[in-house]
Each structure stands twice: as C-alpha cells, then as structure tokens.
Design a protein around this motif. Structure first.
Motif, PDB file in Angstrom:
ATOM      1  N   SER A  65       0.849  -1.196   0.000  1.00  0.00           N
ATOM      2  CA  SER A  65       0.000   0.000   0.000  1.00  0.00           C
ATOM      3  C   SER A  65       0.881   1.241   0.000  1.00  0.00           C
ATOM      4  N   PRO A  66       0.634   2.189  -0.903  1.00  0.00           N
ATOM      5  CA  PRO A  66       1.427   3.425  -0.912  1.00  0.00           C
ATOM      6  C   PRO A  66       1.176   4.293   0.319  1.00  0.00           C
ATOM      7  N   MET A  67       0.212   3.913   1.157  1.00  0.00           N
ATOM      8  CA  MET A  67      -0.084   4.709   2.349  1.00  0.00           C
ATOM      9  C   MET A  67       0.658   4.207   3.576  1.00  0.00           C
ATOM     10  N   ILE A  68       1.456   3.156   3.391  1.00  0.00           N
ATOM     11  CA  ILE A  68       2.086   2.516   4.539  1.00  0.00           C
ATOM     12  C   ILE A  68       3.016   3.456   5.314  1.00  0.00           C
ATOM     13  N   HIS A  69       3.613   4.443   4.627  1.00  0.00           N
ATOM     14  CA  HIS A  69       4.524   5.373   5.293  1.00  0.00           C
ATOM     15  C   HIS A  69       3.895   6.756   5.503  1.00  0.00           C
ATOM     16  N   MET A  70       2.588   6.863   5.275  1.00  0.00           N
ATOM     17  CA  MET A  70       1.918   8.147   5.433  1.00  0.00           C
ATOM     18  C   MET A  70       1.385   8.312   6.848  1.00  0.00           C
ATOM     19  N   THR A  71       1.449   9.535   7.340  1.00  0.00           N
ATOM     20  CA  THR A  71       0.952   9.849   8.674  1.00  0.00           C
ATOM     21  C   THR A  71      -0.529  10.202   8.609  1.00  0.00           C
ATOM     22  N   GLU A  72      -1.284   9.724   9.589  1.00  0.00           N
ATOM     23  CA  GLU A  72      -2.714  10.021   9.642  1.00  0.00           C
ATOM     24  C   GLU A  72      -2.939  11.527   9.703  1.00  0.00           C
ATOM     25  N   VAL A  73      -3.906  11.999   8.942  1.00  0.00           N
ATOM     26  CA  VAL A  73      -4.203  13.434   8.897  1.00  0.00           C
ATOM     27  C   VAL A  73      -5.614  13.680   9.394  1.00  0.00           C
ATOM     28  N   GLY A  74      -5.908  14.947   9.691  1.00  0.00           N
ATOM     29  CA  GLY A  74      -7.239  15.328  10.138  1.00  0.00           C
ATOM     30  C   GLY A  74      -7.460  14.999  11.599  1.00  0.00           C
ATOM     31  N   SER A  75      -8.659  15.236  12.055  1.00  0.00           N
ATOM     32  CA  SER A  75      -8.998  14.966  13.449  1.00  0.00           C
ATOM     33  C   SER A  75     -10.492  14.751  13.560  1.00  0.00           C
ATOM     34  N   GLN A  76     -10.872  13.969  14.562  1.00  0.00           N
ATOM     35  CA  GLN A  76     -12.281  13.717  14.811  1.00  0.00           C
ATOM     36  C   GLN A  76     -12.765  14.740  15.820  1.00  0.00           C
ATOM     37  N   GLY A  77     -13.161  15.887  15.311  1.00  0.00           N
ATOM     38  CA  GLY A  77     -13.564  16.970  16.197  1.00  0.00           C
ATOM     39  C   GLY A  77     -14.816  16.636  16.985  1.00  0.00           C
ATOM     40  N   LYS A  78     -14.798  16.918  18.251  1.00  0.00           N
ATOM     41  CA  LYS A  78     -15.953  16.676  19.097  1.00  0.00           C
ATOM     42  C   LYS A  78     -16.994  17.772  18.872  1.00  0.00           C
ATOM     43  N   LYS A  79     -18.211  17.347  18.571  1.00  0.00           N
ATOM     44  CA  LYS A  79     -19.263  18.316  18.304  1.00  0.00           C
ATOM     45  C   LYS A  79     -19.800  18.885  19.613  1.00  0.00           C
ATOM     46  N   THR A  80     -19.952  20.194  19.640  1.00  0.00           N
ATOM     47  CA  THR A  80     -20.371  20.849  20.881  1.00  0.00           C
ATOM     48  C   THR A  80     -21.565  21.777  20.691  1.00  0.00           C
ATOM     49  N   ARG A  81     -22.116  21.848  19.487  1.00  0.00           N
ATOM     50  CA  ARG A  81     -23.191  22.805  19.210  1.00  0.00           C
ATOM     51  C   ARG A  81     -24.452  22.458  20.000  1.00  0.00           C
ATOM     52  N   PHE A  82     -24.974  23.434  20.709  1.00  0.00           N
ATOM     53  CA  PHE A  82     -26.277  23.319  21.349  1.00  0.00           C
ATOM     54  C   PHE A  82     -26.922  24.697  21.329  1.00  0.00           C
ATOM     55  N   LEU A  83     -28.233  24.740  21.493  1.00  0.00           N
ATOM     56  CA  LEU A  83     -28.965  26.001  21.445  1.00  0.00           C
ATOM     57  C   LEU A  83     -29.049  26.617  22.837  1.00  0.00           C
ATOM     58  N   ASP A  84     -28.773  27.917  22.911  1.00  0.00           N
ATOM     59  CA  ASP A  84     -28.954  28.611  24.185  1.00  0.00           C
ATOM     60  C   ASP A  84     -30.434  28.984  24.339  1.00  0.00           C
ATOM     61  N   ALA A  85     -30.776  29.584  25.468  1.00  0.00           N
ATOM     62  CA  ALA A  85     -32.179  29.877  25.772  1.00  0.00           C
ATOM     63  C   ALA A  85     -32.832  30.758  24.704  1.00  0.00           C
ATOM     64  N   GLU A  86     -32.113  31.774  24.259  1.00  0.00           N
ATOM     65  CA  GLU A  86     -32.672  32.684  23.248  1.00  0.00           C
ATOM     66  C   GLU A  86     -32.922  31.949  21.936  1.00  0.00           C
TER      67      GLU A  86
END
Length: 409
Positions: free
Chosen positions: A188-209
């Motif tokens: 696999s040509p990816m064998i020497h590649m470093t993992e990229v990106g990130s699994q961002g934690k979702k935090t969106r919520f609605l405030d009272a308004e």
C-alpha cells in the motif's frame, strides 16, 4: 415501455404487475423492470456491438431511487467508453484505480467482518465521488503514489474539513490495503503516510434565546408539520432522530413511550416518560401505527435525513431563494442531533448528574454490567429530569412555569 419524467416513490408505487414483464425509464440508461409477480428491479441498458444488453443494479425498494441513479451513473461511465459494466475477473496492477475502488466498495466489510450498512456505503461513495475520483479516476492502481494521495488529502484539509480528511485517510488506507492483499499492488502506498485530520468533538447546542426562536418559528418553518413536530420532540425528549421518526402507536404505554431494543442504536430498550406537552406532538397515528409516516410510503416512517433537510432549508432559506425570508432566523447552523445535545446540556445546567442524563439519552452504562442493568431503575429520575426540562422550556418560551408529573405505569 413507459417513460417517467423522474422516478418517485409515489409513481413507482402505482406500477402494477401484469401478465408479462415490462420496463419503465426516466432516461440516462436507468430502467425499472416489473415482473409478473410484482418484483421491481433496477437495470442499466447499454449496447455491445450494436446490440442492447441489460445490467442488474439492484431491487427496489432495497436500493432506493437516489442509490439507483448513482449506481447507474457509475456503470454508465464504463459503458459509455465501451468498457464492460462489471469488473473484469482477475484485476491486476494495470487495472484502473476506479475498477479496484468499485470492487472494494461492493465487497468490503467492517473491522468486525460485517457487511457495511447502506448509510456507510452512501457516505463512502459520496466522499470518493467528491474528493478522490476527480483526481485519481484516470490512474492505474499501480501508478497511484503516496504523493498523489497526499495531494488528495491536502485538498480536503485546505477546506478546514478535518473530520472529513480523517475519514478519507482511513477509507483510502483500507482501499489500498485491500488492493495489496489481493496482489493488485505490491504494497500500500499509504504505509509510510501519517494520519491526517482529526475527529472533532461536536459541541453545538442552542442557548435559551435560540430555543425560544426555534420553537416559535417552527409553525411557519419551511417544512411539513410532522417534520416540525419530530424536531421539537427531539429537543423535548433528548431521543435520537431516527428513534423519534420511527415512533409507533404500539410503543405507547400509558404515560410511557417504550422504544424497543430493535430500534435503538445500542440495542437497549428505552423508556421515555411523556409530559403532556410531549404527548401532543405525536398527533394521531396513521393506519399502520406510525406517527411520522413517509409521504412516499405510508408503511414506512420518514427518514431522519428528512428532518436534516427540512431544518437546513429553513435555516438557509434566504440564501437559497431570494424572495423568501429565513423561516428560522438563527445565524449559527445546527442539526437535529444538536437538539438532542441541547436537551442534555440544559439538563446538566439544571443540576442533574451525568448518570441521569445518560439514562434520559439511553447511553449504555459504562460498567461491567452496563448492557444488562435494570431498565426501570431510573424511571423516577427520568421523569423528574424531563419534567424539569419541560418547565424550563415553558419559562424560556412564555416566562411562565408549568408542568405536571405523570404517574409511573
């Protein structure tokens, strides 16, 4: 042979079985064959040496209309160039990248050895259609170098799509490992590649308004009434969008909505206490017991994607249609799942412990006996939590505090 302007679930439902097979089409080589027994099969029509040939794509409704169109276009790319619609036996290093990809995405299984879900397949096809095939479609599998793959990933990273970049990196790794395992490439040509990106934690919520604006805007939002009610139910109960969409009359037991384990993400039965406000959002079930039936097939519930599309259309109406104002005037976008997170976040603000919030959300308890704990153990606590949330919502909307605890039955 009949020709439709466009296939729809309604038009397909009207196709009746006859004494002989017949086909209908919307063009572009996509046909639907109806057998004398009523079986409906998607097919692609192409020519070989001037003669018509059929290629089976799948059966309806297992293969949805959108999936049939996408698969038809995938096959059409081959047949329009004189290539066979099926992958040739014995792929090798000289095989086109797209043919190896097509074989992989039809045969691949999860890490646990299970077939991919239809939603995961769609996600993979969409990712490769948008971010991979435009760059690598013309390559032979042996000629794909890690610099080519890095360029693909960098293009995604430039959009600040870190989560998508990580998903794509992992999908490409699995594809190239698949090719190496079958001898299409040496390694696999990816064998020497470093993992990229990130699994961002979702935090969106609605405030009272935002909650006040959301609920007050729902009656006039650019969506069907049952879609609006389903979205409000997610906010009020904290249940998953798919579980709300599939709510059935058979699941209602007095003042409790009991979602069977066959319909929950974690395979655990969920008991949801019903406040009077919540009960009113379900409305009347149809003849099949569904509170939120699909417009195309009343025997099936609406898909959770319908909620996402209705919400997105209402939030971005001003951008899409110049003569129409935004029907839910909230600047920061949010999803149906963010409404579930909103419920959880505000329960925390009301002072409820994580264990109780987890019970409301039907999160699997993190313990040795987490999968078998007593489902009725938190009934009283869940009632108190959702009643407090109902009162909080009432105060947000009207400034008044109301609410009535219903008895456990």
């Amino acid at each position: 042979m009949a020709k439709f302007k466009k296939f729809t679930d309604v038009s397909i439902a009207k196709l009746k079985q006859q004494n002989a097979r017949y086909v209908v089409t919307e063009g572009e080589g996509l046909y639907l064959e109806v057998s004398p027994k009523g079986l409906k099969v998607w097919k692609h029509l192409y020519k070989v040496a001037g003669k018509n040939r059929w290629y089976k794509l799948g059966t309806y409704p297992v293969m949805l209309i959108a999936e049939a169109r996408e698969e038809n276009q995938r096959i059409k790319r081959n047949t329009d160039q004189g290539r066979p619609p099926v992958n040739p036996v014995g792929l090798n290093g000289n095989s086109p990248f797209i043919e190896v990809y097509e074989e992989w995405q039809t045969k691949a299984v999860s890490r646990k050895g299970r077939p991919w879900s239809e939603s995961y397949k769609r996600n993979i096809r969409q990712m490769f259609k948008n971010d991979v095939l435009p760059y690598l479609e013309g390559y032979k599998i042996k000629d794909v170098h890690r610099t080519d793959l890095q360029a693909v990933l960098d293009h995604v990273l430039k959009r600040d799509a870190n989560s998508r970049a990580l998903q794509l990196y992992r999908a490409l790794s699995r594809l190239l490992n698949y090719a190496a395992e079958r001898g299409y490439t040496d390694t696999s040509p990816m064998i020497h590649m470093t993992e990229v990106g990130s699994q961002g934690k979702k935090t969106r919520f609605l405030d009272a308004e935002e909650i006040k604006v959301f609920i007050e805007s729902l009656p006039s939002a650019d969506m069907a009434q049952n879609t609006a009610h389903a979205l409000e139910l997610i906010l009020r109960t904290g249940q998953r969008p798919s579980e709300v969409c599939g709510a059935n009359e058979s699941e209602m037991h007095g003042d409790w909505w009991v979602i069977p384990k066959t319909r929950t993400k974690n395979g655990l039965e969920q008991r949801v206490p019903l406040i009077e406000t919540t009960k009113g959002l379900f409305g009347e079930p149809n003849e099949h017991g569904l509170f939120f039936p699909s417009m195309g097939d009343p025997k099936k519930p609406i898909a959770s994607t319908v909620l996402s599309k209705g919400l997105r259309r209402s939030l971005t109406g001003q951008e899409k249609v110049t003569d129409k104002t935004v029907t839910i005037p909230i600047d920061t976008p949010f999803t149906p799942h963010d409404l579930r997170r909103t419920c959880a976040t505000h329960l925390g603000k009301l002072g409820f412990m994580d264990e109780i919030i987890g019970a409301v959300l039907n999160h699997k308890k993190q313990s040795v006996t987490g999968s078998v704990y007593n489902q009725h153990k938190y009934d009283s606590e869940k009632q108190k939590a959702l009643l407090a949330w109902d009162r909080k919502l009432q105060k947000i909307i009207t400034g008044e505090t109301k609410g009535k605890v219903v008895n456990i039955k």
